[in-house]
Design an enzyme around this catalytic site. Structure first.
Site, PDB file in Angstrom:
ATOM      1  N   HIS A  16     -11.217   0.651  -0.694  1.00  0.00           N
ATOM      2  CA  HIS A  16     -11.245   1.619   0.590  1.00  0.00           C
ATOM      3  C   HIS A  16     -11.755   3.107   0.168  1.00  0.00           C
ATOM      4  O   HIS A  16     -11.504   4.252   0.857  1.00  0.00           O
ATOM      5  CB  HIS A  16     -10.125   1.659   1.298  1.00  0.00           C
ATOM      6  CG  HIS A  16      -9.787   0.482   2.310  1.00  0.00           C
ATOM      7  ND1 HIS A  16      -8.501   0.391   3.129  1.00  0.00           N
ATOM      8  CD2 HIS A  16     -10.633  -0.616   2.491  1.00  0.00           C
ATOM      9  CE1 HIS A  16      -8.769  -0.928   3.820  1.00  0.00           C
ATOM     10  NE2 HIS A  16      -9.983  -1.395   3.343  1.00  0.00           N
ATOM     11  N   CYS A  52     -22.238  13.493  -1.125  1.00  0.00           N
ATOM     12  CA  CYS A  52     -23.121  14.202  -0.364  1.00  0.00           C
ATOM     13  C   CYS A  52     -23.674  13.450   0.812  1.00  0.00           C
ATOM     14  O   CYS A  52     -24.149  12.386   0.902  1.00  0.00           O
ATOM     15  CB  CYS A  52     -24.376  14.823  -1.308  1.00  0.00           C
ATOM     16  SG  CYS A  52     -25.812  15.329  -0.307  1.00  0.00           S
TER      17      CYS A  52
HETATM   18  N1  APR Z   1       7.900  -1.625  -0.072  1.00  0.00           N
HETATM   19  C1  APR Z   1       7.113  -2.825   0.428  1.00  0.00           C
HETATM   20  N2  APR Z   1       6.247  -2.652   1.465  1.00  0.00           N
HETATM   21  C2  APR Z   1       6.488  -1.469   2.121  1.00  0.00           C
HETATM   22  C3  APR Z   1       7.631  -0.580   1.768  1.00  0.00           C
HETATM   23  C4  APR Z   1       7.800  -0.540   0.531  1.00  0.00           C
HETATM   24  N3  APR Z   1       8.609   0.386   0.107  1.00  0.00           N
HETATM   25  N4  APR Z   1       7.392   0.501   2.597  1.00  0.00           N
HETATM   26  C5  APR Z   1       6.561   0.194   3.873  1.00  0.00           C
HETATM   27  N5  APR Z   1       6.186  -1.262   3.390  1.00  0.00           N
HETATM   28  C6  APR Z   1       5.142  -2.078   4.098  1.00  0.00           C
HETATM   29  C7  APR Z   1       5.419  -1.725   5.603  1.00  0.00           C
HETATM   30  O1  APR Z   1       6.417  -2.527   6.346  1.00  0.00           O
HETATM   31  C8  APR Z   1       4.017  -2.285   5.958  1.00  0.00           C
HETATM   32  O2  APR Z   1       4.261  -3.573   6.453  1.00  0.00           O
HETATM   33  O3  APR Z   1       3.896  -1.675   3.843  1.00  0.00           O
HETATM   34  C9  APR Z   1       3.150  -1.859   4.943  1.00  0.00           C
HETATM   35  C10 APR Z   1       2.006  -0.909   5.290  1.00  0.00           C
HETATM   36  O4  APR Z   1       1.294  -1.052   6.202  1.00  0.00           O
HETATM   37  P1  APR Z   1       0.005  -0.319   6.960  1.00  0.00           P
HETATM   38  O5  APR Z   1       0.699   1.349   6.947  1.00  0.00           O
HETATM   39  O6  APR Z   1      -0.586  -0.767   7.899  1.00  0.00           O
HETATM   40  O7  APR Z   1      -0.994   0.233   5.533  1.00  0.00           O
HETATM   41  P2  APR Z   1      -2.008  -0.807   4.871  1.00  0.00           P
HETATM   42  O8  APR Z   1      -1.688  -2.223   5.103  1.00  0.00           O
HETATM   43  O9  APR Z   1      -2.160  -0.204   3.614  1.00  0.00           O
HETATM   44  O10 APR Z   1      -3.311  -0.359   5.865  1.00  0.00           O
HETATM   45  C11 APR Z   1      -4.587  -0.795   5.479  1.00  0.00           C
HETATM   46  O11 APR Z   1      -5.584   0.388   7.091  1.00  0.00           O
HETATM   47  O12 APR Z   1      -5.662   2.565   8.057  1.00  0.00           O
HETATM   48  C12 APR Z   1      -6.268   1.893   7.204  1.00  0.00           C
HETATM   49  O13 APR Z   1      -7.745   2.272   5.573  1.00  0.00           O
HETATM   50  C13 APR Z   1      -6.353   2.379   5.795  1.00  0.00           C
HETATM   51  O14 APR Z   1      -5.890   1.199   3.614  1.00  0.00           O
HETATM   52  C14 APR Z   1      -5.354   1.512   5.213  1.00  0.00           C
HETATM   53  C15 APR Z   1      -5.453   0.147   5.650  1.00  0.00           C
END
Ligand code: APR
Length: 240
Positions: free
Chosen positions: A116, A124
Site C-alpha cells: 500500500h 510528482c
Molecule cells: N494485535 C493484533 N491485532 C490487533 C491489535 C493488536 N495489538 N490491535 C488491533 N488489532 C486488529 C484489529 O482487531 C483489527 O482486526 O487489527 C485489525 C486492524 O484492522 P484495520 O484497522 O481494518 O487495518 P487493516 O486491516 O490494516 O486495513 C487495511 O485498509 O484503510 C485501508 O489502506 C488501509 O492498509 C489499510 C487497509
C-alpha cells in the site's frame, strides 16, 4: 501458554501479511477499530484519487500528520519477532505489509513488500518522479516537485488504485508452505483474499489478531490477542 501445532524448518517458505494491528502497540491507530483513523476521518475525503483532486490540502494535512508521527514511534515486540523469523528463514521468508509506517524496516526486516506504499515517500503528479519525504519541503500546504513545480502526492495506494507488487505477491503465494496473517481486519481487497489464495495453493494459514478477522474461514490456526504479546512466543515455538 500459547500452543501451536506447527514447527518451521529452514526449508519452509513462510509468507507473512501484516496490517495496522501489528503497529497498534507502537502507538499508531488502526483504521477500523474503536477510535481508529476511519472513525475520525472520512475515507472519501482523504484516501481516494478523487479526494486528492478535490482537496489536495486536506489530503496532505492528513498524511503529513501521519508522517510526522513516525518520528515518535518505534517497532514493538511483534515487529521484532518477525525480524527473528526472517533471520531464521532467509530467502524463504517474505513479508507483505499493508502498513505504510516503515516499522518493519526499522525492526530490521529486509524482505518486505509494502503493497500500500509508504508514508516516507511521495511522487510528482506530472512525471511520477519519486522523492523521499525527508528531502521535500513540506511547508507548502501542497508540497511541490523541485524538478518541475507540479504538485507532489503521498506515495500511498488509495482506494480505487492497484496495490504495488501484485506480481511478486502472486509468485510468493504459489511457493508458500505457511501463510501468516497478522493484525488485519480482512476487509480490504485484494489483501483480504491472500490467505484464501495461499491456502488454495496448499499453504497452512495461521492468524494472529485481536478479534477474529472477516476472512477467518480461511485460517487454519488462529491465535486471538495482541501481536506484540503473542508473536514473540509463537515465533520461538515455530523455529525453536
Ligand atoms: N494485535 C493484533 N491485532 C490487533 C491489535 C493488536 N495489538 N490491535 C488491533 N488489532 C486488529 C484489529 O482487531 C483489527 O482486526 O487489527 C485489525 C486492524 O484492522 P484495520 O484497522 O481494518 O487495518 P487493516 O486491516 O490494516 O486495513 C487495511 O485498509 O484503510 C485501508 O489502506 C488501509 O492498509 C489499510 C487497509
Amino acid at each position: 501458554m500459547i500452543e501451536t501445532k506447527f514447527k518451521f524448518s529452514k526449508n519452509d517458505v513462510v509468507i507473512v501479511l501484516t496490517g495496522a494491528g501489528i503497529s497498534a502497540e507502537s502507538g499508531l491507530k488502526t483504521f477500523r477499530d474503536h477510535d481508529g483513523l476511519w472513525e475520525n476521518h472520512k475515507v472519501d475525503e482523504v484516501a481516494t484519487p478523487e479526494a486528492f483532486k478535490c482537496d489536495p490540502e486536506l489530503v496532505w494535512r492528513f498524511y503529513k500528520q501521519r508522517y510526522f508521527q513516525l518520528a515518535e514511534v518505534k517497532p514493538n515486540p511483534g515487529h521484532l519477532a518477525l525480524k527473528k523469523l526472517e533471520d531464521f528463514l532467509g530467502n524463504n521468508f517474505m513479508l507483505i505489509t499493508q502498513n505504510v509506517d516503515g516499522l518493519h524496516e526499522q525492526a530490521g526486516n529486509e524482505r518486505i513488500l509494502e503493497m500500500h506504499g509508504s508514508l516516507r515517500d511521495c511522487f510528482c503528479t506530472k512525471f511520477g518522479t519519486n522523492f523521499k519525504m525527508q528531502d521535500v519541503d513540506l511547508n507548502p500546504a501542497v508540497p511541490l516537485c523541485k524538478e518541475c513545480g507540479a504538485a507532489l502526492r503521498p506515495d500511498i495506494v488509495w482506494f480505487g488504485e492497484i496495490p504495488y507488487y501484485m506480481n511478486e505477491i502472486d509468485l510468493v503465494l504459489k511457493q508458500a508452505d505457511y501463510f501468516l496473517v497478522i493484525g488485519t481486519s480482512g476487509i480490504v481487497q485484494p489483501a483480504a483474499s491472500l490467505a484464501y489464495l495461499a491456502r488454495m495453493n496448499g499453504a497452512k494459514t495461521i492468524g494472529v489478531n485481536l478479534v477474529p478477522p472477516e476472512n477467518m474461514m480461511f485460517i487454519d490456526e488462529f491465535h486471538q490477542g495482541r501481536s506484540g504479546e503473542i508473536l514473540p512466543e509463537l515465533v520461538e515455538k515455530w523455529i525453536g
